[in-house]
Design an enzyme around this catalytic site. Sequence first.
Site, PDB file in Angstrom:
ATOM      1  N   SER A   1       0.814  -1.221   0.000  1.00  0.00           N
ATOM      2  CA  SER A   1       0.000   0.000   0.000  1.00  0.00           C
ATOM      3  C   SER A   1       0.848   1.272   0.000  1.00  0.00           C
ATOM      4  CB  SER A   1      -0.943   0.003   1.198  1.00  0.00           C
ATOM      5  OG  SER A   1      -0.207  -0.131   2.391  1.00  0.00           O
TER       6      SER A   1
ATOM      7  N   ASP B   1      -2.437   6.458  11.978  1.00  0.00           N
ATOM      8  CA  ASP B   1      -1.706   5.745  10.925  1.00  0.00           C
ATOM      9  C   ASP B   1      -0.384   6.482  10.703  1.00  0.00           C
ATOM     10  OD1 ASP B   1      -0.604   4.913   8.520  1.00  0.00           O
ATOM     11  OD2 ASP B   1      -2.491   4.967   7.396  1.00  0.00           O
TER      12      ASP B   1
ATOM     13  N   HIS C   1       1.449   5.146   6.300  1.00  0.00           N
ATOM     14  CA  HIS C   1       1.203   5.716   4.972  1.00  0.00           C
ATOM     15  C   HIS C   1       1.554   7.206   4.971  1.00  0.00           C
ATOM     16  CE1 HIS C   1      -1.385   2.089   5.264  1.00  0.00           C
ATOM     17  NE2 HIS C   1      -0.886   1.890   4.050  1.00  0.00           N
TER      18      HIS C   1
END
Length: 424
Positions: free
Chosen positions: A155, A400, A403
């Site tokens: 990702s 998070d 990312h």
Amino acid sequence: MGKPLEHHVLQETVGKTTWGMRSSFQWLAIVLIAVAVIGIVFSAGEGGRLPEDRTKALATSDHRSNNDVDDVPSSSRRCDLFSGRWVFDDLNYPLYREKECSFMSDQLACQKFGRKDLSYQFWRWQPHHCDLPRFNNTALLERLRNRRLVFVGDSINRGQWVSTVCLVDKIIPPSLKSMNTNGSLTSFKAIEYNASIEFYWAPLLVESNSDDPVKHRLPDRIVRVGSIEKHARHWTNADILVFNSYLWWIRPTLKVLRGTFESPDEIYEMEKLQSYEMALKTWSDWIEIHVNHSNRKLFWVSMSPTHERSEEWGATPGLNCYNETEPIFRYGYGGSGSDRNMMQLVERTIGGLKTKGINVQLLNITQLSEYRKEAHPSIYRKQWEPLTQEQLSSPGTYADCFHWCLPGVPDTWNQLLYAYLMAR
Ligand SMILES: *[C@@H]1O[C@H](CO)[C@@H](O)[C@H](O)[C@H]1NC(C)=O
Ligand SMILES: *[C@@H]1O[C@H](CO)[C@@H](O)[C@H](O)[C@H]1NC(C)=O
Ligand SMILES: *[C@@H]1O[C@H](CO)[C@@H](O)[C@H](O)[C@H]1NC(C)=O
Ligand SMILES: *[C@@H]1O[C@H](CO)[C@@H](O)[C@H](O)[C@H]1NC(C)=O
Ligand SMILES: *[C@@H]1O[C@H](CO)[C@@H](O)[C@H](O)[C@H]1NC(C)=O
Ligand SMILES: *[C@@H]1O[C@H](CO)[C@@H](O)[C@H](O)[C@H]1NC(C)=O
């Protein structure tokens, strides 16, 4: 904001020591320590290049002509694009607006999901002894004309692919572009250019039980380290390939499968480095045998660091990237979110290919991304599952810090990729 790095180094070093009464002896000590620290930082980080060199490079950096693009081949050989500093530049950045990108991902759209501090969008990467070529979306599409560019990985790599699409999106009218998903492969097409910019989901590169592009969150990770064909047949004929694989390996051991998933012979535990090395070997063997390197460009994006432990950059302990609003200015900073041993395995694998005449360009984004603790989505992204009361009362717990928000750091990775694609 864009203060010279030396200044920050000094501030950090001196600021952390508690000096009582400052006698002239102590001042002398401060000066000597500062000089020593600068010396160490420069010799350790950069093979002893002097600060004067960088001042010269910076002096020219903001007066660039279109000829700069032509300068790339020589300057990228002369300088290290991956060694530099972040400069606040809200005149030229971001390279696109979050809202303007038709294909923005909800995982990365930090502004849309409530982030108020937008400073993460305005930092420009400034290599020490040269400049990155100015990004030109038309020129990139021209370079991709009749070509297929495929990002293969996890990702993080998908984020870089979204960034690439966003970088060219605004100059293509809606009727002249398309986006299609077929299994693990998602393809963006710029029809007028017959250019294809694709992402292929293979978080561990080799076959695994996490290969489903949607349902891949399994408690027990099982890898078939010797097998890549299932994925590779979808990208073998691409003209430009950009690989990554790192975060999915970060656990002490992985389960490794011998045989096939349909009829397994054996499943056993293997240490992380060992399984990673085997997977890299499988990957490089495939590249060697099946990819026609005479007309391909191959890239490996080095590990993307995470920022999960605030104490590592000197903030209040026990937090993560949540609430961070500024990059780290400590030169050469590296946290526990990146594993140097794994990086070395990648370097060795790429080195091995090189001895066979196969050039895989390492996009060494680790260090420059290490500085960007504030550029992760944190809590400002779509949450796929409803948050518990406990999480809501303590936002740090679900931040998070893996990312990257867009526009943001992956745009810089793409500028580095662009520099190599445009060279020659
Ligand atoms: C990647 O960049 C960092 C920082 O410039 C450097 O220390 C490291 O040696 C580089 N790695 C490779 C393989 O070039
Ligand atoms: C961008 O690239 C295109 C195509 O190569 C060129 O025509 C145009 O002049 C470039 N624009 C700038 C601002 O350099
Ligand atoms: C269009 O691009 C593909 C690669 O994506 C290439 O194989 C094909 O030859 C191109 N078509 C033309 C007409 O050049
Ligand atoms: C999807 O990919 C498969 C190959 O994996 C191919 O056979 C099929 O035609 C593709 N479907 C579409 C709609 O493109
Ligand atoms: C590899 O690419 C070269 C240059 O385009 C071409 O001449 C050659 O036939 C290709 N080899 C294979 C095995 O496809
Ligand atoms: C985050 O920042 C806000 C505003 O500065 C502050 O009120 C809050 O206490 C901070 N939260 C944490 C966990 O540091």
